[in-house]
Motif scaffolding. Structure first.
Motif, mmCIF file in Angstrom:
data_model
loop_
_atom_site.group_PDB
_atom_site.id
_atom_site.type_symbol
_atom_site.label_atom_id
_atom_site.label_comp_id
_atom_site.label_asym_id
_atom_site.label_seq_id
_atom_site.Cartn_x
_atom_site.Cartn_y
_atom_site.Cartn_z
ATOM 1 N N LYS A 106 103.185 25.268 35.219
ATOM 2 C CA LYS A 106 103.041 23.757 35.732
ATOM 3 C C LYS A 106 101.887 23.082 35.060
ATOM 4 O O LYS A 106 100.819 23.712 34.434
ATOM 5 C CB LYS A 106 102.448 24.038 37.165
ATOM 6 C CG LYS A 106 103.594 24.741 38.086
ATOM 7 C CD LYS A 106 103.165 24.844 39.563
ATOM 8 C CE LYS A 106 104.162 25.658 40.283
ATOM 9 N NZ LYS A 106 103.621 25.773 41.694
ATOM 10 N N GLY A 107 101.974 21.965 35.106
ATOM 11 C CA GLY A 107 101.016 20.863 34.535
ATOM 12 C C GLY A 107 101.193 20.724 33.181
ATOM 13 O O GLY A 107 100.300 20.081 32.165
ATOM 14 N N LEU A 164 102.274 18.178 30.248
ATOM 15 C CA LEU A 164 102.489 16.955 30.147
ATOM 16 C C LEU A 164 103.297 16.576 28.907
ATOM 17 O O LEU A 164 102.884 16.815 27.967
ATOM 18 C CB LEU A 164 101.489 16.188 30.527
ATOM 19 C CG LEU A 164 100.431 16.594 31.809
ATOM 20 C CD1 LEU A 164 99.355 15.699 31.822
ATOM 21 C CD2 LEU A 164 101.333 16.146 32.865
ATOM 22 N N ASP A 175 105.477 15.038 34.002
ATOM 23 C CA ASP A 175 105.405 16.435 33.926
ATOM 24 C C ASP A 175 106.769 17.012 33.396
ATOM 25 O O ASP A 175 107.832 16.692 33.598
ATOM 26 C CB ASP A 175 105.304 17.207 35.471
ATOM 27 C CG ASP A 175 103.881 17.013 35.909
ATOM 28 O OD1 ASP A 175 103.034 17.598 35.355
ATOM 29 O OD2 ASP A 175 103.658 16.178 36.929
#
Length: 612
Positions: free
Chosen positions: A201-202, A204, A210
């Motif tokens: 997650k996260g 970029l 995302d």
């Protein structure tokens, strides 16, 4: 620049042998003709040049009094100012165009290239009103061919893509194992047919969005079309399971699919390319890698740090790669501080010299791959005889090539990988066996057409000379850059394969739609090789897979389809202030981890030896 170029044009047209700063006769019509404009526009241009302090215009008054022009800036110093200003602004195309148009009759080209050579290396740079930037700048012999992972086929492109994009996983050369990348965990069922990847997650993209499972599914489905479709040959479907889980369903076992997703062609892209037409997207591609593309021209590209990179911000702020046109290679200079980076044929390589001074360290690596000769088995000719191919292989002993390549750091190759070659020794000469093979082939003197790129000229000259000693005629053609047409028309060629990812890159060499090796093999041979590859992928243990793939390599070597030549040794010296430099299997330094220790840096780190 508008007035500057016209100033140089007028200076070259009218100054002649007049003393510097002396008035020169010139008519308004003559000036208009030299500038390819109307007399009215010529007046405006002259006025602007006067305002910029470039000329003094003395119009003739009355009948019989001709106008005169005084050139206030000497050509060579002024041209040098222009060249340096353009380079400092990153406008290398404009600088090289200026050289082509106006450097004749001066030493400006040599002086500029020597000055440019001093800008290569690792430098701290600061523009007025802005914080300092750690910049790595170096020259290239050729530019990036594509930013599109689905079209990937060359080592330089692969290296640049490593900076711009992530893959689900990556192979750690240092630890010799697969490690997490955009995916933090993965699993496979017992049959090797279902692979599941769990995304971090996260992560970029460069535009701040995302990374999701939909981006991953889009990336891989896109690979079904184009030369890298081999990656998806066994994949039945790609399933986005929620936002951060991706599942691949295979219709046949592949126990190294985790290595497949490490491949450069599997670099992750945003879903739908952000809705942009492909041509527009590739002008400024978006990835999740440690660097963003800031600028790309025919004369190079500039990368900038992707600050929110999940793997940690790069220490470097910018990487500037400058493509030097033919004839614009730096002159040989003797700087006080020899260079950090020496590039040759797209690789970091230091000539075999002593360290620049005490304290400098050296790093070494052997290119994980090899240069080789290969026959185009889809063309008629003497090479359709296996006896003829075996004879040529016996003549071209790679151990003898080393004496020919005295300026290259190479090891003789007897297979794709250096560890394979290390297990073999040169075959003792057998002239009787060689003569028997030529008699069996019934060679009638038909010339062999050998086409390759210019950097393999030494290898080509050696091969042609050795074959001529046995009455085999070779017609050689050297191309500035590889062309599909040129290689398809050839009987024989030289090229290099880089095995950046174990097992996978070897499979790629056979199955890639644009790879020379796959295109040179017959349909029957490709079909047999594909069966061997499938058998290897269905084998859980690495030793078993290796044995199967060695069968393919040995078959191509023994029947003379391939003649292995050499592995290149890569090395460089490092100033003690430079850290994080490691040569990867592509022959490059991974930019993300390079950093400079403040206070200990040499004032200037140059790349003073660029060799074609």
């Amino acid at each position: 620049m508008y007035a500057a170029e016209r100033y140089l044009s007028l200076l070259e047209r009218f100054s002649g042998v007049a003393a510097e700063g002396s008035p020169v006769e010139a008519t308004l019509d003559g000036i208009a003709a030299a500038l390819f404009c109307t007399p009215r526009n010529a007046k405006l241009i002259l006025r602007r040049m006067q305002e910029e302090g470039l000329i003094e215009w003395l119009p003739g008054r009355g009948r019989g009094h001709r106008s005169r022009i005084v050139f206030l800036r000497p050509k060579e110093p002024y041209l040098m100012e222009l060249l340096q200003a353009e380079a400092e602004a990153g406008n290398y195309p404009a600088a090289f165009e200026l050289i082509g148009r106006h450097a004749g009759g001066t030493s400006a080209k040599e002086r500029f290239l020597e000055w440019l050579d001093g800008r290569f290396g690792y430098r701290k740079e600061q523009q007025q009103g802005q914080p300092s930037r750690d910049t790595l700048r170096f020259p290239l012999l050729y530019g990036v061919r594509t930013f599109d992972p689905s079209q990937l086929n060359y080592a330089l492109d692969a290296h640049v893509m490593r900076q711009l994009y992530d893959r689900l996983l990556q192979y750690s050369e240092e630890n010799e194992r697969i490690v997490p990348a955009a995916a933090h965990h993965w699993s496979v069922n017992g049959e090797g047919t279902v692979w599941t990847f769990f995304l971090r997650k996260g992560v970029l993209f460069h535009d701040g969005a995302d990374l999701t499972s939909r981006d991953v599914a889009f990336t891989f489905e896109r690979l079904r079309h184009g030369p890298n479709r081999w990656l998806m040959r066994s994949v039945r479907s790609v399933e986005a399971v929620g936002t951060h889980v991706v599942r691949f369903h295979l219709h046949q076992p592949n126990f190294i699919f985790d290595r497949f997703v490490c491949a450069g062609a599997a670099s992750l892209l945003p879903e739908g390319l952000r809705g942009l037409p492909e041509e527009e997207f590739w002008r400024r591609p978006i990835g999740t890698g440690p660097f963003r593309l800031l600028k790309h021209t025919s004369c190079g590209l500039e990368l900038g740090a992707h600050e929110p990179y999940y793997g940690g911000r790069p220490y470097l702020d910018a990487v500037d790669m400058v493509v030097l046109p033919e004839g614009c290679q730096p002159v040989q200079v003797a700087p006080s501080v020899p260079g950090l980076l020496r590039i040759r044929d797209g690789f970091f390589n230091e000539p075999e010299t002593a360290p620049p001074s005490e304290g400098w360290s050296s790093i070494h690596n052997v290119n994980h791959g090899c240069a080789m000769l290969g026959w185009n088995m889809n063309k008629p000719g003497p090479h359709q005889s296996e006896a003829f191919r075996r004879a040529v292989r016996m003549i071209l002993d790679p151990s003898e090539l080393l004496d020919e390549l005295k300026d290259k750091s190479v090891l003789p190759a007897y297979g794709f990988l250096p560890e394979t070659s290390a297990l073999r020794s040169p075959e003792p000469p057998r002239p009787d066996r060689l003569r028997a093979a030529l008699r069996e082939a019934e060679y009638d003197g038909t010339p062999i057409r050998l086409t390759t790129v210019a950097k393999y000229k030494d290898e080509v000259d050696w091969a042609a000379r050795k074959l001529a000693e046995w009455g085999i005629r070779v017609e050689t053609k050297l191309e500035a850059i590889a062309s599909k047409h040129g290689f398809r028309e050839a009987d024989l060629t030289v090229w290099c394969i880089v095995i950046a990812e174990d097992e996978v890159c070897e499979i790629e060499a056979y199955e890639h739609g644009d790879c020379i090796l796959g295109n040179y093999l017959t349909d029957d041979t490709r079909s047999w090789i594909r069966g061997r590859i499938d058998a290897a992928l269905a084998t859980p243990d690495a030793v078993g897979r290796r044995q199967i793939m060695r069968q393919v390599e040995e078959q191509l070597r023994d029947d003379g389809s391939l003649i292995f030549l050499h592995h290149q040794q890569l090395s460089t010296y490092l100033h003690p202030s430079v850290h994080g430099v490691r040569l990867n299997r592509l022959g490059w330094v991974d930019f993300k981890n390079v950093w400079l220790e403040n206070g200990l840096a040499a004032p200037e780190l140059t790349a003073s030896e660029l060799r074609p």
